[in-house]
Structures are given as structure tokens and as C-alpha cells.
Motif scaffolding. Structure first.
Motif, mmCIF file in Angstrom:
data_model
loop_
_atom_site.group_PDB
_atom_site.id
_atom_site.type_symbol
_atom_site.label_atom_id
_atom_site.label_comp_id
_atom_site.label_asym_id
_atom_site.label_seq_id
_atom_site.Cartn_x
_atom_site.Cartn_y
_atom_site.Cartn_z
ATOM 1 N N LEU A 172 4.811 0.655 8.790
ATOM 2 C CA LEU A 172 4.435 -0.655 8.248
ATOM 3 C C LEU A 172 5.480 -1.705 8.606
ATOM 4 C CD1 LEU A 172 3.517 0.776 4.782
ATOM 5 C CD2 LEU A 172 1.902 -0.627 6.070
ATOM 6 N N TYR A 173 4.989 -2.874 8.981
ATOM 7 C CA TYR A 173 5.884 -4.013 9.196
ATOM 8 C C TYR A 173 5.437 -5.158 8.302
ATOM 9 C CZ TYR A 173 8.211 -8.057 11.136
ATOM 10 O OH TYR A 173 8.960 -9.203 11.255
ATOM 11 N N PHE A 174 6.355 -5.591 7.417
ATOM 12 C CA PHE A 174 6.088 -6.696 6.503
ATOM 13 C C PHE A 174 6.897 -7.915 6.947
ATOM 14 C CE2 PHE A 174 5.457 -2.875 3.954
ATOM 15 C CZ PHE A 174 4.280 -3.154 3.257
ATOM 16 N N PRO A 175 6.233 -8.984 7.383
ATOM 17 C CA PRO A 175 6.995 -10.198 7.676
ATOM 18 C C PRO A 175 7.630 -10.759 6.399
ATOM 19 C CG PRO A 175 4.637 -10.607 7.815
ATOM 20 C CD PRO A 175 4.797 -9.146 7.622
ATOM 21 N N LYS A 176 8.636 -11.593 6.546
ATOM 22 C CA LYS A 176 9.432 -12.065 5.409
ATOM 23 C C LYS A 176 8.634 -12.888 4.408
ATOM 24 C CE LYS A 176 13.810 -11.990 7.917
ATOM 25 N NZ LYS A 176 14.956 -12.781 8.440
ATOM 26 N N ASN A 177 7.523 -13.494 4.841
ATOM 27 C CA ASN A 177 6.759 -14.347 3.921
ATOM 28 C C ASN A 177 5.895 -13.571 2.923
ATOM 29 O OD1 ASN A 177 5.116 -13.932 6.537
ATOM 30 N ND2 ASN A 177 3.551 -14.596 5.081
ATOM 31 N N ILE A 178 5.771 -12.254 3.106
ATOM 32 C CA ILE A 178 4.948 -11.438 2.201
ATOM 33 C C ILE A 178 5.692 -11.254 0.872
ATOM 34 C CG2 ILE A 178 3.819 -9.208 1.854
ATOM 35 C CD1 ILE A 178 2.523 -10.935 4.018
ATOM 36 N N SER A 179 5.019 -11.552 -0.229
ATOM 37 C CA SER A 179 5.643 -11.470 -1.549
ATOM 38 C C SER A 179 5.910 -10.017 -1.939
ATOM 39 C CB SER A 179 4.747 -12.116 -2.606
ATOM 40 O OG SER A 179 3.587 -11.321 -2.833
ATOM 41 N N PRO A 180 6.914 -9.781 -2.792
ATOM 42 C CA PRO A 180 7.188 -8.409 -3.262
ATOM 43 C C PRO A 180 5.969 -7.762 -3.919
ATOM 44 C CG PRO A 180 9.011 -9.861 -3.829
ATOM 45 C CD PRO A 180 7.912 -10.734 -3.301
ATOM 46 N N GLN A 181 5.183 -8.544 -4.657
ATOM 47 C CA GLN A 181 3.990 -8.000 -5.321
ATOM 48 C C GLN A 181 2.963 -7.506 -4.309
ATOM 49 O OE1 GLN A 181 2.036 -10.762 -7.960
ATOM 50 N NE2 GLN A 181 0.433 -9.309 -8.537
ATOM 51 N N ASN A 182 2.706 -8.330 -3.280
ATOM 52 C CA ASN A 182 1.746 -7.918 -2.247
ATOM 53 C C ASN A 182 2.268 -6.733 -1.439
ATOM 54 O OD1 ASN A 182 -0.241 -9.790 -2.891
ATOM 55 N ND2 ASN A 182 0.622 -11.367 -1.560
ATOM 56 N N LYS A 183 3.558 -6.729 -1.189
ATOM 57 C CA LYS A 183 4.173 -5.605 -0.471
ATOM 58 C C LYS A 183 3.982 -4.308 -1.251
ATOM 59 C CE LYS A 183 8.603 -4.130 1.505
ATOM 60 N NZ LYS A 183 10.034 -4.513 1.726
ATOM 61 N N ASP A 184 4.227 -4.362 -2.559
ATOM 62 C CA ASP A 184 4.079 -3.170 -3.403
ATOM 63 C C ASP A 184 2.627 -2.695 -3.441
ATOM 64 O OD1 ASP A 184 6.770 -3.185 -3.958
ATOM 65 O OD2 ASP A 184 6.577 -4.143 -5.922
ATOM 66 N N SER A 185 1.682 -3.644 -3.483
ATOM 67 C CA SER A 185 0.259 -3.280 -3.538
ATOM 68 C C SER A 185 -0.179 -2.559 -2.268
ATOM 69 C CB SER A 185 -0.601 -4.538 -3.739
ATOM 70 O OG SER A 185 -0.334 -5.143 -4.983
ATOM 71 N N VAL A 186 0.279 -3.060 -1.124
ATOM 72 C CA VAL A 186 -0.080 -2.441 0.152
ATOM 73 C C VAL A 186 0.593 -1.073 0.296
ATOM 74 C CG1 VAL A 186 0.143 -2.651 2.669
ATOM 75 C CG2 VAL A 186 -0.572 -4.623 1.302
ATOM 76 N N LEU A 187 1.845 -0.993 -0.110
ATOM 77 C CA LEU A 187 2.547 0.288 -0.060
ATOM 78 C C LEU A 187 1.842 1.335 -0.912
ATOM 79 C CD1 LEU A 187 6.398 -0.398 -0.173
ATOM 80 C CD2 LEU A 187 5.161 0.978 1.497
ATOM 81 N N LYS A 188 1.359 0.920 -2.071
ATOM 82 C CA LYS A 188 0.669 1.842 -2.982
ATOM 83 C C LYS A 188 -0.534 2.482 -2.291
ATOM 84 C CE LYS A 188 -1.707 2.050 -7.445
ATOM 85 N NZ LYS A 188 -2.187 1.267 -8.615
ATOM 86 N N ILE A 189 -1.276 1.686 -1.523
ATOM 87 C CA ILE A 189 -2.457 2.201 -0.816
ATOM 88 C C ILE A 189 -2.060 3.270 0.188
ATOM 89 C CG2 ILE A 189 -4.311 1.607 0.798
ATOM 90 C CD1 ILE A 189 -4.265 -1.215 -0.463
ATOM 91 N N PHE A 190 -1.087 2.948 1.031
ATOM 92 C CA PHE A 190 -0.750 3.867 2.117
ATOM 93 C C PHE A 190 0.053 5.075 1.632
ATOM 94 C CE2 PHE A 190 -2.000 0.132 4.505
ATOM 95 C CZ PHE A 190 -2.787 0.707 5.493
ATOM 96 N N GLU A 191 0.741 4.941 0.499
ATOM 97 C CA GLU A 191 1.424 6.103 -0.071
ATOM 98 C C GLU A 191 0.433 7.111 -0.640
ATOM 99 O OE1 GLU A 191 4.223 4.304 -2.709
ATOM 100 O OE2 GLU A 191 5.724 3.995 -1.127
ATOM 101 N N LEU A 192 -0.762 6.645 -0.991
ATOM 102 C CA LEU A 192 -1.826 7.555 -1.413
ATOM 103 C C LEU A 192 -2.383 8.346 -0.230
ATOM 104 C CD1 LEU A 192 -3.846 5.263 -3.867
ATOM 105 C CD2 LEU A 192 -2.439 7.238 -4.483
ATOM 106 N N LEU A 193 -2.148 7.835 0.978
ATOM 107 C CA LEU A 193 -2.690 8.453 2.190
ATOM 108 C C LEU A 193 -1.683 9.342 2.907
ATOM 109 C CD1 LEU A 193 -4.455 5.249 3.607
ATOM 110 C CD2 LEU A 193 -5.483 7.066 2.238
ATOM 111 N N GLY A 194 -0.457 9.438 2.367
ATOM 112 C CA GLY A 194 0.577 10.248 2.995
ATOM 113 C C GLY A 194 1.937 9.599 2.860
ATOM 114 N N LYS A 195 2.756 9.712 3.883
ATOM 115 C CA LYS A 195 4.098 9.132 3.888
ATOM 116 C C LYS A 195 4.078 7.772 4.600
ATOM 117 C CE LYS A 195 6.209 12.780 2.121
ATOM 118 N NZ LYS A 195 6.887 12.761 0.806
#
Length: 286
Positions: free
Chosen positions: A138-161
């Protein structure tokens, strides 16, 4: 949380299939062949069906514009028609969307021109996400908020590492290693399976032997505290069968072949990305 998946190809379906049983998500699936695709998935009526749409315009006309994670899972050659669809419709706005692109090779700068938003993240998952054992870069540009970053991470962590990289360019390396990686393992397993006749084993016998050896070796690799060269040395007795087998692989430059394969895959990713980005950006300026 609403998660909408645009494109029900192999990766779109893989992500959808693993999220489908989870109640915390409101899922939407968008694809021109949505009726046929949903029928082919054959989902149980016991689970609330997702929201189904044939295109983005149909999607935005029928849903309120709440905060949504839109997983972009179309093929690269579908981006130009998608851009035209967005361009002709004045109602399509992505202001309330966080877009996660799993489209290989297409840069953030190109995606921003198509969707007219900077809220875009790039992800490179591999096919084992289907069974919750995927690897996603995953690559998160600097403008992505911590909340949105956490939400996206939550999805992909359900799918593996997951692995977060600090440079978009590193996604080419991830594509070459873990994106294409399952095929490298399958290719090696195929080579082992092809030895059944010479070894005097039935197909059923060799399939069991190769599968369980792969499972066991992988489990040891994942759980061991020792480095992998020690694991290899522990199996290799001086003058024994493993030693002669590994010497044969060295004779045919096995390690060099693997290295060159991964480097060639990375180079192909860079070249394909460059060609596609140039073509799409040229057309988005018209």
C-alpha cells in the motif's frame, strides 16, 4: 462503512468474496455485467445481498453521497472508457470518496486526472486475498487523513498481511515479487509434480507429497526463528540426497534464474505503467 467495488474481474471478486460475509460493511458491486456476475457467484440468500449496479452513473443516481471507500478493480484498458463516462456526466463527483486503486501500473497522477480528486490510494494485492492469506502493498500519499488510512488498512488486513511503502515507485517491486509471486511458487510445484512418471509415483501420490511438503516447508519458514539458510542447511546432510539435488539446481543457476525473473517482472511493470500512463494522460487532456 460502505465499500464499493468497481470491476468484478478476478481481483474485484476476490476482494468482494472475502468481505461479503462480514456484517460491518455495506457492500456495493459495480460492473456492466452485474446481473450475470451476481448469478455466477451463487451467493446464499441467508446473507444480505450487496447493492448491485451496472455503472458509476447508475450507482451515484441511486445512493446518497455518504463517505465511501471505492475500490477501483478494473483492467487498465477500461480506464479510458471510464474517464469518458465520468467526463460526460455532470453528476459524478468523488468528493466524498476515498478511492483505492488496485489497477497495476497506473500512477496517482493519472488517476487524479481521471477522478478529479486527490483522495486516492494505491494498493497491490495478490490472489491469495481470496482465502484471507493475501499480501498487499500500500502507498498512502501525505494528503490521506489518518482516519481514512486506518479504514483502508482495516479492509486489507482482513485479506491477509499488509506492507506500507514510502514511495509509489516501490509498488513496481511489490508487483514483481508478491503480485506475481504466487505464480512462481505454482510453477515450481508444477515442476515437482511433473516428475511423477520418472519417480514411479501415481498422480494422486505425488500431489499429496508435493502439497504437504509445500505446506510443511512454508509453515517452518513462517514460524522458525532461524534464518532460511539455516533451515536449508538443517535438511542438507553432507554427501546426502538433498546436497546432490541442491548442487544440481546450482549447476543450472536456479538462484540467478529467480533473480532475473523478478527483475524482468519489475522492468515489465515499469514499462507497461509508463505506456499506459502516457496513453491515458494524453487522452484525458483532450
Amino acid at each position: 462503512m460502505r465499500i464499493s467495488i468497481l470491476g468484478a474481474g478476478n481481483m474485484g471478486r476476490a476482494i468482494f468474496n472475502h468481505l461479503y460475509q462480514r456484517r460491518e460493511f455495506e457492500l456495493a458491486l459495480i460492473d456492466p455485467k452485474i446481473d450475470k456476475i451476481w448469478k455466477s457467484l451463487g451467493k446464499s440468500g441467508k446473507v444480505k445481498p450487496p447493492l448491485l449496479f451496472r455503472d458509476l452513473l447508475h450507482y451515484t443516481q441511486n445512493l446518497n453521497q455518504q463517505n465511501t471507500i471505492l475500490v477501483l478493480a478494473v483492467k487498465p484498458n477500461q480506464l479510458l472508457p471510464l474517464h469518458k463516462e465520468i467526463k460526460v456526466s455532470k453528476n459524478l463527483s468523488f468528493a466524498n470518496f476515498v478511492i483505492v486503486s488496485v489497477v497495476a501500473g497506473i500512477s496517482l497522477s493519472t488517476l487524479r486526472k481521471i477522478f478529479k480528486t486527490k483522495n486516492i490510494i494505491r494498493a497491490m494485492p495478490n490472489t491469495p486475498v481470496t482465502i484471507g492469506q493475501g499480501m498487499t502493498g500500500l502507498y498512502f500519499p501525505k494528503n490521506i487523513s489518518p482516519q481514512n488510512k486506518d479504514s483502508v488498512l482495516k479492509i486489507f488486513e482482513l485479506l491477509g498481511k499488509t506492507l506500507i511503502v514510502n514511495s509509489e515507485k516501490k509498488l513496481h517491486s511489490i508487483t514483481a515479487l508478491s503480485g506475481s509471486g504466487p505464480a512462481y511458487f505454482f510453477n515450481f510445484y508444477e515442476a515437482l509434480l511433473s516428475t511423477s512418471k520418472e519417480l514411479g509415483l501415481s498422480k494422486k501420490e505425488i500431489l499429496l507429497l508435493v502439497k504437504q511438503t509445500a505446506i510443511g516447508a512454508t509453515a517452518m519458514f513462517c514460524e522458525a526463528k532461524e534464518p532460511i539458510n539455516i533451515l536449508r542447511e538443517n535438511v542438507t546432510s553432507k554427501g546426502g540426497t538433498t546436497e546432490i539435488a541442491l548442487e544440481t539446481l546450482d549447476k543450472y543457476e536456479f538462484a540467478k534464474g529467480v533473480l532475473q525473473a523478478v527483475l524482468n517482472a519489475k522492468e515489465r511493470s515499469i514499462n507497461l505503467g509508463s505506456e499506459l500512463n502516457s496513453e491515458i494522460q494524453e487522452n484525458t487532456q483532450k
